[in-house]
Design a protein around this motif. Structure first.
Motif, PDB file in Angstrom:
ATOM      1  N   SER A   1       0.964  -1.076  -0.172  1.00 14.48           N
ATOM      2  CA  SER A   1       0.030   0.033   0.074  1.00 14.48           C
ATOM      3  C   SER A   1       0.923   1.247   0.060  1.00 14.48           C
ATOM      4  O   SER A   1       1.878   1.238   0.678  1.00 14.48           O
ATOM      5  N   GLU A   2       0.364   2.121  -0.578  1.00 21.16           N
ATOM      6  CA  GLU A   2       1.251   3.357  -0.920  1.00 21.16           C
ATOM      7  C   GLU A   2       1.316   4.140   0.424  1.00 21.16           C
ATOM      8  O   GLU A   2       0.169   4.451   1.332  1.00 21.16           O
ATOM      9  N   VAL A   3       2.389   4.701   0.796  1.00 25.97           N
ATOM     10  CA  VAL A   3       2.583   5.753   1.964  1.00 25.97           C
ATOM     11  C   VAL A   3       3.791   6.640   1.772  1.00 25.97           C
ATOM     12  O   VAL A   3       4.716   6.088   1.301  1.00 25.97           O
ATOM     13  N   PRO A   4       3.567   7.868   2.231  1.00 17.49           N
ATOM     14  CA  PRO A   4       4.839   8.833   2.091  1.00 17.49           C
ATOM     15  C   PRO A   4       5.837   8.508   2.912  1.00 17.49           C
ATOM     16  O   PRO A   4       5.620   9.250   3.995  1.00 17.49           O
ATOM     17  N   LEU A   5       6.736   7.823   2.556  1.00 15.29           N
ATOM     18  CA  LEU A   5       7.859   7.498   3.477  1.00 15.29           C
ATOM     19  C   LEU A   5       9.001   8.158   2.918  1.00 15.29           C
ATOM     20  O   LEU A   5       9.798   7.445   2.138  1.00 15.29           O
ATOM     21  N   ARG A   6       9.411   9.406   3.530  1.00 14.17           N
ATOM     22  CA  ARG A   6      10.500   9.984   2.819  1.00 14.17           C
ATOM     23  C   ARG A   6      11.535   9.716   3.517  1.00 14.17           C
ATOM     24  O   ARG A   6      11.680   9.152   4.702  1.00 14.17           O
TER      25      ARG A   6
ATOM     26  N   ILE B   1       6.746  -4.101   6.055  1.00 15.94           N
ATOM     27  CA  ILE B   1       5.899  -4.498   4.872  1.00 15.94           C
ATOM     28  C   ILE B   1       4.499  -3.485   5.081  1.00 15.94           C
ATOM     29  O   ILE B   1       3.926  -3.449   6.142  1.00 15.94           O
ATOM     30  N   PHE B   2       4.470  -2.553   4.199  1.00 19.69           N
ATOM     31  CA  PHE B   2       3.299  -1.598   4.597  1.00 19.69           C
ATOM     32  C   PHE B   2       1.882  -2.177   3.565  1.00 19.69           C
ATOM     33  O   PHE B   2       2.371  -2.313   2.445  1.00 19.69           O
TER      34      PHE B   2
ATOM     35  N   ASP C   1      -3.696   1.927   6.315  1.00 21.08           N
ATOM     36  CA  ASP C   1      -5.034   2.608   6.754  1.00 21.08           C
ATOM     37  C   ASP C   1      -5.342   2.900   8.245  1.00 21.08           C
ATOM     38  O   ASP C   1      -5.794   3.935   8.392  1.00 21.08           O
ATOM     39  N   ARG C   2      -4.733   1.839   9.006  1.00 21.05           N
ATOM     40  CA  ARG C   2      -4.912   2.161  10.521  1.00 21.05           C
ATOM     41  C   ARG C   2      -4.104   3.274  10.817  1.00 21.05           C
ATOM     42  O   ARG C   2      -4.431   4.232  11.783  1.00 21.05           O
ATOM     43  N   VAL C   3      -2.863   3.678  10.296  1.00 18.82           N
ATOM     44  CA  VAL C   3      -1.842   4.702  10.388  1.00 18.82           C
ATOM     45  C   VAL C   3      -2.638   5.962  10.387  1.00 18.82           C
ATOM     46  O   VAL C   3      -2.590   6.810  10.998  1.00 18.82           O
ATOM     47  N   ARG C   4      -3.233   6.141   9.088  1.00 14.88           N
ATOM     48  CA  ARG C   4      -4.063   7.305   8.583  1.00 14.88           C
ATOM     49  C   ARG C   4      -5.020   7.690   9.576  1.00 14.88           C
ATOM     50  O   ARG C   4      -5.279   8.791  10.045  1.00 14.88           O
TER      51      ARG C   4
END
Length: 146
Positions: A15-20, A46-47, A90-93
């Motif tokens: 799943s896409e997540v902005p991990l800079r 693993i996201f 999803d949970r983190v958001r």
């Protein structure tokens, strides 16, 4: 297998997540383990989605509920830590919104939370959870000074 002095840290995105600034994180995480006096060999993050993590939760832990993180320590005996950490984007958001936190901060809190579990910290009792939060805050301040 890599030597403990050069741990392998990987990020996989189902799943896409902005991990800079992943390189900085790959440098910081071994320092967390070193501060906690633990040897790290390999760590995979693993996201994924809520549904993906729910299936893992059901299959491996026999829990039928959503969670933000599941940590699997795959180490054998006294060998350096080899683990997989699954994080539901999803949970983190949702948690970031619920707790009035930024996605960036909540994402890093959960990343450090998984690492801290591997270092022996628990979160089942109120007292353990309080210590876990304290340690998460400590590493967040080290990672995001100022």
């Amino acid at each position: 297998m890599p030597s403990p002095s050069t741990p392998t840290i990987q990020f996989h995105f189902l799943s896409e997540v902005p991990l800079r600034d992943r390189l900085r994180l790959k440098t910081f995480l071994p320092s967390l383990f070193k501060k906690e006096k633990k040897q790290l060999a390999e760590l995979r993050y693993i996201f994924c989605s809520d549904d993906y993590l729910l299936e893992i939760n059901k299959q491996y832990l026999k829990h039928n509920f959503y969670t933000d993180i599941i940590t699997f320590d795959l180490s054998e005996g006294n060998q350096p830590i080899n683990a997989e950490i699954y994080i539901s984007v999803d949970r983190v958001r949702d948690n970031a919104r619920s707790f009035g936190n930024t996605l960036k901060n909540e994402l890093h809190r959960v990343i450090f939370h998984g690492a801290l579990h591997l270092c022996g910290y628990k979160d089942k009792s109120q007292q353990d959870e309080k210590l876990m939060r304290k340690m998460e805050d400590q590493y967040l301040k080290l990672y995001f000074p100022g």
